[in-house]
Design a protein around this motif. Structure first.
Motif, PDB file in Angstrom:
ATOM      1  N   MET A 143       0.830  -1.205   0.000  1.00 36.24           N
ATOM      2  CA  MET A 143       0.000   0.000   0.000  1.00 36.24           C
ATOM      3  C   MET A 143       0.868   1.260   0.000  1.00 36.24           C
ATOM      4  O   MET A 143       0.540   2.252  -0.664  1.00 36.24           O
ATOM      5  CB  MET A 143      -0.914   0.001   1.231  1.00 36.24           C
ATOM      6  CG  MET A 143      -1.966  -1.094   1.241  1.00 36.24           C
ATOM      7  SD  MET A 143      -2.819  -1.203   2.855  1.00 36.24           S
ATOM      8  CE  MET A 143      -3.659   0.377   2.924  1.00 36.24           C
ATOM      9  N   PHE A 144       1.981   1.214   0.736  1.00 28.12           N
ATOM     10  CA  PHE A 144       2.856   2.379   0.824  1.00 28.12           C
ATOM     11  C   PHE A 144       3.553   2.656  -0.499  1.00 28.12           C
ATOM     12  O   PHE A 144       3.696   3.823  -0.895  1.00 28.12           O
ATOM     13  CB  PHE A 144       3.887   2.167   1.923  1.00 28.12           C
ATOM     14  CG  PHE A 144       4.774   3.358   2.171  1.00 28.12           C
ATOM     15  CD1 PHE A 144       4.250   4.543   2.653  1.00 28.12           C
ATOM     16  CD2 PHE A 144       6.141   3.280   1.927  1.00 28.12           C
ATOM     17  CE1 PHE A 144       5.071   5.638   2.895  1.00 28.12           C
ATOM     18  CE2 PHE A 144       6.958   4.370   2.163  1.00 28.12           C
ATOM     19  CZ  PHE A 144       6.426   5.558   2.645  1.00 28.12           C
ATOM     20  N   VAL A 145       3.989   1.601  -1.185  1.00 25.98           N
ATOM     21  CA  VAL A 145       4.612   1.788  -2.501  1.00 25.98           C
ATOM     22  C   VAL A 145       3.623   2.454  -3.449  1.00 25.98           C
ATOM     23  O   VAL A 145       3.977   3.385  -4.192  1.00 25.98           O
ATOM     24  CB  VAL A 145       5.105   0.429  -3.061  1.00 25.98           C
ATOM     25  CG1 VAL A 145       5.515   0.569  -4.520  1.00 25.98           C
ATOM     26  CG2 VAL A 145       6.274  -0.096  -2.235  1.00 25.98           C
ATOM     27  N   ARG A 146       2.372   1.996  -3.435  1.00 21.83           N
ATOM     28  CA  ARG A 146       1.350   2.615  -4.280  1.00 21.83           C
ATOM     29  C   ARG A 146       1.115   4.071  -3.867  1.00 21.83           C
ATOM     30  O   ARG A 146       0.930   4.961  -4.716  1.00 21.83           O
ATOM     31  CB  ARG A 146       0.051   1.811  -4.174  1.00 21.83           C
ATOM     32  CG  ARG A 146      -1.099   2.377  -4.999  1.00 21.83           C
ATOM     33  CD  ARG A 146      -0.753   2.415  -6.484  1.00 21.83           C
ATOM     34  NE  ARG A 146      -1.771   3.044  -7.271  1.00 21.83           N
ATOM     35  CZ  ARG A 146      -2.760   2.374  -7.880  1.00 21.83           C
ATOM     36  NH1 ARG A 146      -2.835   1.047  -7.750  1.00 21.83           N
ATOM     37  NH2 ARG A 146      -3.661   3.000  -8.594  1.00 21.83           N
ATOM     38  N   ALA A 202      12.133  12.349   6.795  1.00 21.72           N
ATOM     39  CA  ALA A 202      11.038  12.757   5.920  1.00 21.72           C
ATOM     40  C   ALA A 202      10.102  11.579   5.639  1.00 21.72           C
ATOM     41  O   ALA A 202       8.869  11.725   5.627  1.00 21.72           O
ATOM     42  CB  ALA A 202      11.583  13.326   4.609  1.00 21.72           C
ATOM     43  N   LEU A 203      10.667  10.395   5.403  1.00 18.73           N
ATOM     44  CA  LEU A 203       9.844   9.211   5.132  1.00 18.73           C
ATOM     45  C   LEU A 203       9.096   8.769   6.377  1.00 18.73           C
ATOM     46  O   LEU A 203       7.960   8.281   6.290  1.00 18.73           O
ATOM     47  CB  LEU A 203      10.707   8.084   4.585  1.00 18.73           C
ATOM     48  CG  LEU A 203      10.771   7.941   3.053  1.00 18.73           C
ATOM     49  CD1 LEU A 203       9.454   7.485   2.478  1.00 18.73           C
ATOM     50  CD2 LEU A 203      11.205   9.243   2.400  1.00 18.73           C
ATOM     51  N   GLU A 204       9.708   8.937   7.540  1.00 22.49           N
ATOM     52  CA  GLU A 204       9.004   8.585   8.780  1.00 22.49           C
ATOM     53  C   GLU A 204       7.792   9.487   8.997  1.00 22.49           C
ATOM     54  O   GLU A 204       6.729   9.034   9.445  1.00 22.49           O
ATOM     55  CB  GLU A 204       9.960   8.681   9.967  1.00 22.49           C
ATOM     56  CG  GLU A 204      10.986   7.551  10.002  1.00 22.49           C
ATOM     57  CD  GLU A 204      11.991   7.698  11.128  1.00 22.49           C
ATOM     58  OE1 GLU A 204      12.631   6.691  11.481  1.00 22.49           O
ATOM     59  OE2 GLU A 204      12.152   8.837  11.642  1.00 22.49           O
ATOM     60  N   GLN A 205       7.938  10.767   8.686  1.00 22.29           N
ATOM     61  CA  GLN A 205       6.797  11.676   8.802  1.00 22.29           C
ATOM     62  C   GLN A 205       5.721  11.333   7.780  1.00 22.29           C
ATOM     63  O   GLN A 205       4.524  11.359   8.091  1.00 22.29           O
ATOM     64  CB  GLN A 205       7.262  13.125   8.618  1.00 22.29           C
ATOM     65  CG  GLN A 205       8.112  13.650   9.768  1.00 22.29           C
ATOM     66  CD  GLN A 205       7.395  13.583  11.106  1.00 22.29           C
ATOM     67  OE1 GLN A 205       6.237  13.986  11.229  1.00 22.29           O
ATOM     68  NE2 GLN A 205       8.075  13.058  12.107  1.00 22.29           N
ATOM     69  N   ALA A 222       5.183   8.424   6.595  1.00 21.83           N
ATOM     70  CA  ALA A 222       4.571   7.163   7.032  1.00 21.83           C
ATOM     71  C   ALA A 222       3.421   7.419   7.999  1.00 21.83           C
ATOM     72  O   ALA A 222       2.396   6.729   7.968  1.00 21.83           O
ATOM     73  CB  ALA A 222       5.619   6.258   7.658  1.00 21.83           C
ATOM     74  N   LYS A 223       3.564   8.404   8.877  1.00 21.74           N
ATOM     75  CA  LYS A 223       2.494   8.725   9.825  1.00 21.74           C
ATOM     76  C   LYS A 223       1.241   9.214   9.092  1.00 21.74           C
ATOM     77  O   LYS A 223       0.122   8.826   9.441  1.00 21.74           O
ATOM     78  CB  LYS A 223       2.976   9.792  10.813  1.00 21.74           C
ATOM     79  CG  LYS A 223       4.075   9.317  11.740  1.00 21.74           C
ATOM     80  CD  LYS A 223       4.522  10.427  12.673  1.00 21.74           C
ATOM     81  CE  LYS A 223       5.645   9.955  13.595  1.00 21.74           C
ATOM     82  NZ  LYS A 223       6.116  11.043  14.496  1.00 21.74           N
ATOM     83  N   ARG A 279       5.348   1.180  13.298  1.00 22.51           N
ATOM     84  CA  ARG A 279       5.294   1.962  14.543  1.00 22.51           C
ATOM     85  C   ARG A 279       4.123   2.952  14.591  1.00 22.51           C
ATOM     86  O   ARG A 279       3.419   3.025  15.610  1.00 22.51           O
ATOM     87  CB  ARG A 279       6.619   2.685  14.786  1.00 22.51           C
ATOM     88  CG  ARG A 279       7.718   1.746  15.234  1.00 22.51           C
ATOM     89  CD  ARG A 279       8.900   2.434  15.874  1.00 22.51           C
ATOM     90  NE  ARG A 279       9.877   1.437  16.298  1.00 22.51           N
ATOM     91  CZ  ARG A 279       9.794   0.735  17.403  1.00 22.51           C
ATOM     92  NH1 ARG A 279       8.757   0.932  18.216  1.00 22.51           N
ATOM     93  NH2 ARG A 279      10.712  -0.151  17.732  1.00 22.51           N
ATOM     94  N   PRO A 280       3.889   3.741  13.555  1.00 23.01           N
ATOM     95  CA  PRO A 280       2.722   4.631  13.644  1.00 23.01           C
ATOM     96  C   PRO A 280       1.402   3.877  13.713  1.00 23.01           C
ATOM     97  O   PRO A 280       0.446   4.349  14.331  1.00 23.01           O
ATOM     98  CB  PRO A 280       2.827   5.492  12.377  1.00 23.01           C
ATOM     99  CG  PRO A 280       3.790   4.803  11.486  1.00 23.01           C
ATOM    100  CD  PRO A 280       4.703   4.023  12.354  1.00 23.01           C
TER     101      PRO A 280
END
Length: 233
Positions: free
Chosen positions: A40-43, A89-92, A94-95, A136-137
């Motif tokens: 889902m994240f790749v999309r 930036a990717l962690e933000q 991801a949230k 984690r989020p």
């Protein structure tokens, strides 16, 4: 305090510490049915311009040529599409992604099970092969205490595309669970595990109460052979 009373108190402390019960939950095809959150994240990256065609080509090359493992293992362990990307930036992102896409995809029956474990005072652990920065989020959103996921190598604030072993899969997943349980004084023989795949067999065998969720044909057959309950989330 007498020696006998001190001995009794010590035994009581050991009993209390070792009576922690946990609920261990997988994410892909379990908490989130029918898909993986990394897919889902790749999309999501693609839809928002964060992933370009050269990134996909580099990942495909790594899958087909560069990795010595079997193809199924390569898919789980190849994170080339993240190479060179800024970690914070990717962690933000991801949230935002979890709130926008993953939260609505969590099974209502999974939420009910989590609420039940919360009421009973059980420790909750996400034990998943998906990247920790995505897990984690989700754990925070669901009120889950701990996370064990795939850790990514970082250099100078950017991901390299390589993993930090061990990867939570198969027997390694069980060993990670046992190490966590020992550190948290969790009684695995009194604990629950929820997952969907034959690859989670070692985890199921490590706990007292395995729950097979949304199984495919081979996992459903294994559950019938072992007498493990099957849940439809």
């Amino acid at each position: 305090m007498s020696e006998s009373n001190r001995s009794k108190d010590d035994r009581l402390t050991v009993t209390i510490k070792s009576s922690v019960i946990a609920a261990i939950l997988d994410v892909d095809y379990t908490l989130v049915p029918r898909t993986s959150i990394e897919r889902m994240f790749v999309r999501y990256l693609w839809d928002h311009g964060g992933l370009r065609f050269p990134d996909l080509l580099r990942t495909i090359r790594s899958l087909l040529i560069d990795s010595p493992w079997t193809f199924s293992a390569r898919i789980k362990t190849t994170k080339t599409y993240l190479a060179g990307r800024p970690v914070r930036a990717l962690e933000q992102l991801a949230k935002v992604f979890v709130a926008d896409r993953v939260r609505p995809a969590v099974s209502p029956r999974a939420r009910t099970a989590l609420e039940d474990h919360h009421r009973q005072g059980h420790r909750l652990l996400l034990l998943t092969g998906c990247p920790e920065f995505l897990a984690r989020p989700l754990a925070e959103d669901l009120g889950i205490d701990s996370v064990i996921g795939t850790r990514l190598e970082e250099r100078d604030g950017r991901w390299t595309g390589r993993l930090i072993p061990p990867h939570p899969y198969g027997e390694a997943k069980r060993r990670l669970l046992e190490t966590w349980a020992e550190g948290e004084a969790v009684r695995l023989d009194q604990s629950h595990a929820y997952a969907d795949s034959p690859a989670d067999r070692a985890v199921f065998e490590a706990v007292g109460y395995p729950h097979v969720v949304n199984p495919g044909r081979s996992m459903r057959r294994l559950a019938a052979e072992r007498g493990w309950p099957v849940l439809d989330w």
